[in-house]
Design a protein around this motif. Structure first.
Motif, PDB file in Angstrom:
ATOM      1  N   THR A 176      25.615 -15.594 -78.526  1.00 32.67           N
ATOM      2  CA  THR A 176      26.936 -15.674 -78.830  1.00 32.67           C
ATOM      3  C   THR A 176      27.124 -15.835 -80.514  1.00 32.67           C
ATOM      4  O   THR A 176      26.256 -16.580 -80.965  1.00 32.67           O
ATOM      5  CB  THR A 176      27.551 -16.883 -78.377  1.00 32.67           C
ATOM      6  OG1 THR A 176      27.459 -16.942 -76.856  1.00 32.67           O
ATOM      7  CG2 THR A 176      29.014 -17.226 -78.670  1.00 32.67           C
ATOM      8  N   ASP A 180      30.163 -16.784 -82.882  1.00 34.36           N
ATOM      9  CA  ASP A 180      31.861 -16.974 -82.741  1.00 34.36           C
ATOM     10  C   ASP A 180      32.402 -15.995 -83.839  1.00 34.36           C
ATOM     11  O   ASP A 180      33.783 -15.889 -83.872  1.00 34.36           O
ATOM     12  CB  ASP A 180      31.945 -18.519 -83.218  1.00 34.36           C
ATOM     13  CG  ASP A 180      31.577 -19.457 -82.086  1.00 34.36           C
ATOM     14  OD1 ASP A 180      30.974 -19.104 -81.220  1.00 34.36           O
ATOM     15  OD2 ASP A 180      31.747 -20.820 -82.542  1.00 34.36           O
ATOM     16  N   ALA A 212      34.522 -12.972 -82.653  1.00 27.11           N
ATOM     17  CA  ALA A 212      35.703 -13.510 -81.747  1.00 27.11           C
ATOM     18  C   ALA A 212      36.788 -13.383 -82.162  1.00 27.11           C
ATOM     19  O   ALA A 212      37.618 -13.678 -81.205  1.00 27.11           O
ATOM     20  CB  ALA A 212      35.224 -14.754 -80.774  1.00 27.11           C
ATOM     21  N   ARG A 248      38.036  -5.433 -74.859  1.00 30.88           N
ATOM     22  CA  ARG A 248      37.950  -6.845 -74.293  1.00 30.88           C
ATOM     23  C   ARG A 248      38.912  -6.996 -73.114  1.00 30.88           C
ATOM     24  O   ARG A 248      38.581  -7.464 -71.960  1.00 30.88           O
ATOM     25  CB  ARG A 248      37.594  -8.014 -75.209  1.00 30.88           C
ATOM     26  CG  ARG A 248      37.965  -9.478 -74.670  1.00 30.88           C
ATOM     27  CD  ARG A 248      36.841 -10.071 -73.458  1.00 30.88           C
ATOM     28  NE  ARG A 248      36.990 -11.089 -73.278  1.00 30.88           N
ATOM     29  CZ  ARG A 248      37.724 -11.308 -72.020  1.00 30.88           C
ATOM     30  NH1 ARG A 248      38.622 -10.675 -71.374  1.00 30.88           N
ATOM     31  NH2 ARG A 248      37.977 -12.843 -71.824  1.00 30.88           N
ATOM     32  N   ILE A 277      31.775 -13.742 -75.512  1.00 28.79           N
ATOM     33  CA  ILE A 277      32.955 -14.113 -76.343  1.00 28.79           C
ATOM     34  C   ILE A 277      33.541 -15.506 -76.162  1.00 28.79           C
ATOM     35  O   ILE A 277      34.035 -15.763 -75.137  1.00 28.79           O
ATOM     36  CB  ILE A 277      34.048 -13.017 -76.188  1.00 28.79           C
ATOM     37  CG1 ILE A 277      33.662 -11.744 -76.423  1.00 28.79           C
ATOM     38  CG2 ILE A 277      35.354 -13.378 -77.159  1.00 28.79           C
ATOM     39  CD1 ILE A 277      34.647 -10.432 -76.587  1.00 28.79           C
ATOM     40  N   GLU A 306      35.447 -18.522 -75.218  1.00 30.05           N
ATOM     41  CA  GLU A 306      36.638 -19.003 -74.692  1.00 30.05           C
ATOM     42  C   GLU A 306      37.065 -20.387 -74.924  1.00 30.05           C
ATOM     43  O   GLU A 306      36.277 -21.408 -75.237  1.00 30.05           O
ATOM     44  CB  GLU A 306      36.891 -18.693 -73.174  1.00 30.05           C
ATOM     45  CG  GLU A 306      36.776 -17.162 -73.031  1.00 30.05           C
ATOM     46  CD  GLU A 306      37.140 -16.720 -71.519  1.00 30.05           C
ATOM     47  OE1 GLU A 306      38.092 -17.582 -71.254  1.00 30.05           O
ATOM     48  OE2 GLU A 306      36.719 -16.017 -70.987  1.00 30.05           O
ATOM     49  N   SER A 307      38.454 -20.512 -75.267  1.00 31.33           N
ATOM     50  CA  SER A 307      38.855 -22.017 -75.395  1.00 31.33           C
ATOM     51  C   SER A 307      38.773 -22.749 -73.910  1.00 31.33           C
ATOM     52  O   SER A 307      38.539 -22.115 -72.947  1.00 31.33           O
ATOM     53  CB  SER A 307      40.250 -22.119 -75.831  1.00 31.33           C
ATOM     54  OG  SER A 307      40.633 -21.494 -77.028  1.00 31.33           O
ATOM     55  N   TYR A 353      48.149 -19.475 -76.563  1.00 30.27           N
ATOM     56  CA  TYR A 353      47.583 -18.097 -76.867  1.00 30.27           C
ATOM     57  C   TYR A 353      48.860 -17.319 -77.650  1.00 30.27           C
ATOM     58  O   TYR A 353      48.560 -16.218 -78.327  1.00 30.27           O
ATOM     59  CB  TYR A 353      47.290 -17.738 -75.363  1.00 30.27           C
ATOM     60  CG  TYR A 353      45.918 -18.211 -74.964  1.00 30.27           C
ATOM     61  CD1 TYR A 353      44.783 -18.270 -75.534  1.00 30.27           C
ATOM     62  CD2 TYR A 353      46.145 -18.742 -73.571  1.00 30.27           C
ATOM     63  CE1 TYR A 353      43.578 -18.558 -74.917  1.00 30.27           C
ATOM     64  CE2 TYR A 353      44.961 -19.227 -73.036  1.00 30.27           C
ATOM     65  CZ  TYR A 353      43.481 -19.167 -73.797  1.00 30.27           C
ATOM     66  OH  TYR A 353      42.465 -19.772 -73.355  1.00 30.27           O
ATOM     67  N   ARG A 385      45.138 -20.656 -79.760  1.00 31.93           N
ATOM     68  CA  ARG A 385      43.709 -20.784 -79.024  1.00 31.93           C
ATOM     69  C   ARG A 385      43.274 -19.225 -79.260  1.00 31.93           C
ATOM     70  O   ARG A 385      43.594 -18.344 -78.991  1.00 31.93           O
ATOM     71  CB  ARG A 385      44.043 -20.978 -77.547  1.00 31.93           C
ATOM     72  CG  ARG A 385      44.830 -22.354 -77.569  1.00 31.93           C
ATOM     73  CD  ARG A 385      45.019 -22.683 -75.754  1.00 31.93           C
ATOM     74  NE  ARG A 385      43.459 -23.064 -75.352  1.00 31.93           N
ATOM     75  CZ  ARG A 385      43.521 -23.476 -73.934  1.00 31.93           C
ATOM     76  NH1 ARG A 385      44.435 -23.283 -73.037  1.00 31.93           N
ATOM     77  NH2 ARG A 385      42.237 -23.918 -73.438  1.00 31.93           N
ATOM     78  N   HIS A 443      41.403 -16.334 -78.071  1.00 32.43           N
ATOM     79  CA  HIS A 443      40.969 -15.516 -77.002  1.00 32.43           C
ATOM     80  C   HIS A 443      41.789 -14.152 -77.081  1.00 32.43           C
ATOM     81  O   HIS A 443      42.993 -14.097 -76.690  1.00 32.43           O
ATOM     82  CB  HIS A 443      40.812 -15.963 -75.642  1.00 32.43           C
ATOM     83  CG  HIS A 443      40.304 -15.412 -74.455  1.00 32.43           C
ATOM     84  ND1 HIS A 443      40.664 -14.194 -74.176  1.00 32.43           N
ATOM     85  CD2 HIS A 443      39.215 -15.857 -73.874  1.00 32.43           C
ATOM     86  CE1 HIS A 443      39.852 -13.742 -73.139  1.00 32.43           C
ATOM     87  NE2 HIS A 443      38.922 -14.657 -73.060  1.00 32.43           N
ATOM     88  N   MET A 450      43.853 -12.849 -73.799  1.00 27.56           N
ATOM     89  CA  MET A 450      44.713 -13.818 -73.559  1.00 27.56           C
ATOM     90  C   MET A 450      45.883 -14.017 -74.589  1.00 27.56           C
ATOM     91  O   MET A 450      47.189 -14.047 -74.168  1.00 27.56           O
ATOM     92  CB  MET A 450      44.166 -15.081 -73.282  1.00 27.56           C
ATOM     93  CG  MET A 450      43.282 -15.685 -72.191  1.00 27.56           C
ATOM     94  SD  MET A 450      44.337 -15.181 -70.604  1.00 27.56           S
ATOM     95  CE  MET A 450      45.683 -16.276 -70.969  1.00 27.56           C
ATOM     96  N   GLN A 451      45.477 -13.710 -75.513  1.00 26.34           N
ATOM     97  CA  GLN A 451      46.808 -13.606 -76.823  1.00 26.34           C
ATOM     98  C   GLN A 451      47.507 -12.444 -76.473  1.00 26.34           C
ATOM     99  O   GLN A 451      48.749 -12.401 -76.632  1.00 26.34           O
ATOM    100  CB  GLN A 451      45.955 -13.428 -78.044  1.00 26.34           C
ATOM    101  CG  GLN A 451      45.466 -14.941 -78.602  1.00 26.34           C
ATOM    102  CD  GLN A 451      44.563 -14.584 -79.882  1.00 26.34           C
ATOM    103  OE1 GLN A 451      44.497 -13.635 -80.365  1.00 26.34           O
ATOM    104  NE2 GLN A 451      44.038 -15.728 -80.510  1.00 26.34           N
TER     105      GLN A 451
END
Length: 226
Positions: free
Chosen positions: A9, A11, A14, A116, A125, A127-128, A191, A196, A198, A201-202
Motif C-alpha cells: 500500500t 497512501d 490514492a 478503480r 487502495i 479506504e476510510s 464522500y 473521505r 475513496h 465512492m466519491q
C-alpha cells in the motif's frame, strides 16, 4: 523492474480524480473497453483489473511475456498498474501494448481512479473506516432530517450491491447493512464533498441527490442480514 506485491500500500497513490481519469482514458479506448458490456478488442477489457493476475482473461491472446509475468506472480495491484502505465516495457519487456507510457504521475493517478470504479475489491487502495460518527460533522440538520423512502432506496441500490453485500457479509468491502441512517447519510455526504478519500465512492456519491442518499440510508437500515 521487479513486480510489486499485491497487498503493498502507498497512501500517496490514492487521491486520483476519476472524472478527469475518464477523459484521459479516451486515449486508451481505441484498444481497451471498460464498463457494462465491455469485451476484448485489440487489448483485453479492463473490468475488474485491480488485483487480477496478469495475462489471465480467458480467450484473450496475450504475449508470451505477459503470460510469463502472470505465471511468475504479477498481479495488477495499484502500484504495478501505475508502473505499467508509466512505462509498459519496463515492467513487461516484450508486451504487445504499443503505448509508450504516461509520464505524468497525476495523469496516471486519475486514470487509475477511473479504472478503480470498475473493480470490486482492489486490496491496496486505502479506504476510510466503514462507519462514520456524527461527532464533528457540519452537515445541514435539514439533510439529516429528510425522511428516506426505503422502496426508492431499494430501486437505487443496484450500484451499491455490486460491491457491498446486502446480506451483511464483509468480504473485503465493508458491510453497510443495518447502518444507522444518520451515519450512512453523513458518510455519503463526506464522500460527495470529497472529505473521505475513496475515488470510486466519491464518484458514486457525487451523482446522488440528498433525497436519494436518504432513501438509500433508509433501505440499508431496514435490511435483515442472513
Amino acid at each position: 523492474m521487479a513486480p510489486l506485491a499485491a497487498q503493498e500500500t502507498d497512501d500517496a497513490l490514492a487521491g486520483g480524480d476519476a472524472e478527469r481519469g475518464a477523459e484521459l482514458f479516451q486515449e486508451c479506448s481505441g484498444c481497451h473497453q471498460i464498463g457494462p458490456g465491455a469485451t476484448n478488442r485489440i487489448g483485453p477489457h479492463l473490468n475488474e483489473i485491480f488485483d487480477r493476475q496478469a495475462g489471465s482473461i480467458s480467450g484473450y491472446a496475450y504475449s508470451k511475456s505477459m503470460q510469463r509475468m502472470g505465471d511468475d506472480g504479477l498481479v495488477w495491484a495499484y502500484r504495478n498498474l501505475d508502473a505499467y502505465l508509466e512505462n509498459p516495457r519496463a515492467l513487461v519487456s516484450r508486451t504487445r501494448m504499443s503505448y509508450r507510457g504516461m509520464e505524468d504521475a497525476t495523469d496516471r493517478s486519475d486514470v487509475l481512479a477511473f479504472l478503480r470504479a470498475y473493480s470490486a475489491k482492489p486490496s491496496d487502495i486505502p479506504e476510510s473506516p466503514p462507519t462514520a460518527s456524527d461527532a464533528g460533522h457540519d452537515l445541514d440538520p435539514a439533510i439529516l432530517a429528510l425522511d428516506g423512502d426505503p422502496e426508492y432506496g431499494e430501486y437505487l441500490s443496484g450500484e451499491c450491491i455490486t460491491c457491498h453485500s446486502p446480506q451483511g457479509a464483509d468480504t473485503g468491502i465493508p458491510s453497510i447493512t443495518l447502518w444507522p441512517e444518520d451515519d450512512f447519510v453523513i458518510a455519503l455526504h463526506a464522500y460527495k464533498e470529497q472529505l473521505r478519500p475513496h475515488p470510486a465512492m466519491q464518484m458514486v456519491a457525487a451523482r446522488l441527490s440528498n433525497e436519494e442518499i436518504a432513501a438509500l440510508a433508509a433501505y440499508f437500515a431496514s435490511l435483515t442480514p442472513d
